[in-house]
Write a protein that holds these residues in place. Structure first.
Motif, short mmCIF file in Angstrom:
data_model
loop_
_atom_site.label_atom_id
_atom_site.label_comp_id
_atom_site.label_asym_id
_atom_site.label_seq_id
_atom_site.Cartn_x
_atom_site.Cartn_y
_atom_site.Cartn_z
N THR A 20 67.14 2.76 -36.38
CA THR A 20 67.23 4.23 -36.19
C THR A 20 68.63 4.60 -35.99
O THR A 20 69.22 5.85 -36.31
CB THR A 20 66.32 4.65 -35.01
N ASP A 62 62.61 6.36 -41.87
CA ASP A 62 63.01 5.32 -40.91
C ASP A 62 61.81 4.81 -40.47
O ASP A 62 60.66 5.68 -40.81
CB ASP A 62 63.85 5.95 -39.57
N THR A 63 61.56 3.70 -40.31
CA THR A 63 60.05 3.02 -39.85
C THR A 63 60.17 2.37 -38.52
O THR A 63 61.18 1.90 -37.99
CB THR A 63 59.75 1.97 -40.77
N ALA A 64 58.97 2.53 -37.86
CA ALA A 64 58.94 1.88 -36.38
C ALA A 64 57.34 1.76 -36.09
O ALA A 64 56.63 2.16 -36.48
CB ALA A 64 59.32 2.94 -35.54
MG MG Z 1 63.79 2.72 -34.58
#
Ligand code: MG
Ligand code: GDP
Length: 172
Positions: A20, A62-64
């Motif tokens: 991020t 973006d991945t989370a």
């Molecule tokens: Mg992140």
């Protein structure tokens, strides 16, 4: 600014490696320590870059909360042209995750992404667990591009995205 093409790119890697932060710095040209909330799911940013004589819009996902490879569905990757795989040079387990993930996607018949390996946090030299030599060998064995970066200092941040976009352009 107008653009002629859009490239969809996804950031993957263990939690807290700096995905991020990397995207935030690329988009906004600044590093904000601890400002970023852990997000669940996927977000994207758009940024237009110039490559050769072309304006290309990068759509960067973006991945989370789904860092484990298994939870990426094939459909999510269908429109993706580039994958930026981020690990943290101060935690060798994060490179191991990439290596396992790579094993998996290479078995996928539809696999045709431009892959870039990114070792983040190289400002934390005294806490380093992954040597540059080890990462270079790993990248060479897997035939992928590799860059060490620091999102904190900004070193090589732009280059990550430019290199990925360049590789995509050569492929399509
Ligand atoms: Mg992140
Ligand atoms: P993510 O879970 O992969 O999205 O990781 P984050 O972007 O949330 O970053 C995790 C932590 O690492 C945050 O506290 C960031 O401030 C920190 N961080 C990110 N990049 C760097 C870097 O290049 N150097 C240092 N020292 N810390 C970083």
């Amino acid at each position: 600014m107008s653009y002629s093409q859009q490239f969809s790119i996804i950031l993957v890697g263990d939690t807290c490696v700096g995905k991020t932060s990397l995207l935030y710095r690329f988009k906004n040209s600044e590093f904000k320590q601890n400002q970023i909330q852990a997000t669940f799911g996927v977000n994207f940013e758009l940024k237009i870059i110039q490559l050769d004589d072309l304006n290309i819009q990068l759509k960067i996902w973006d991945t989370a909360g789904q860092e484990r490879c298994q939870s990426f569905t094939k459909s999510f990757f269908r429109s993706t042209l580039g994958v930026i795989m981020v690990y943290d040079i101060t935690r060798s387990s994060t490179l191991k995750t990439i290596s396992q993930w790579l094993e998996q996607i290479k078995q996928d018949d539809n696999f045709d992404f431009s892959l870039t390996l990114v070792g983040n946090k190289n400002d934390l030299e005294e806490q380093r667990e992954v040597s540059k030599a080890e990462a270079i060998t790993f990248a060479r064995n897997n035939d992928i591009d590799f860059l060490e970066v620091s999102v904190k200092t900004g070193e090589n941040v732009e280059e990550v995205f430019l290199k990925t976009a360049k590789n995509i352009l050569q492929k399509i």
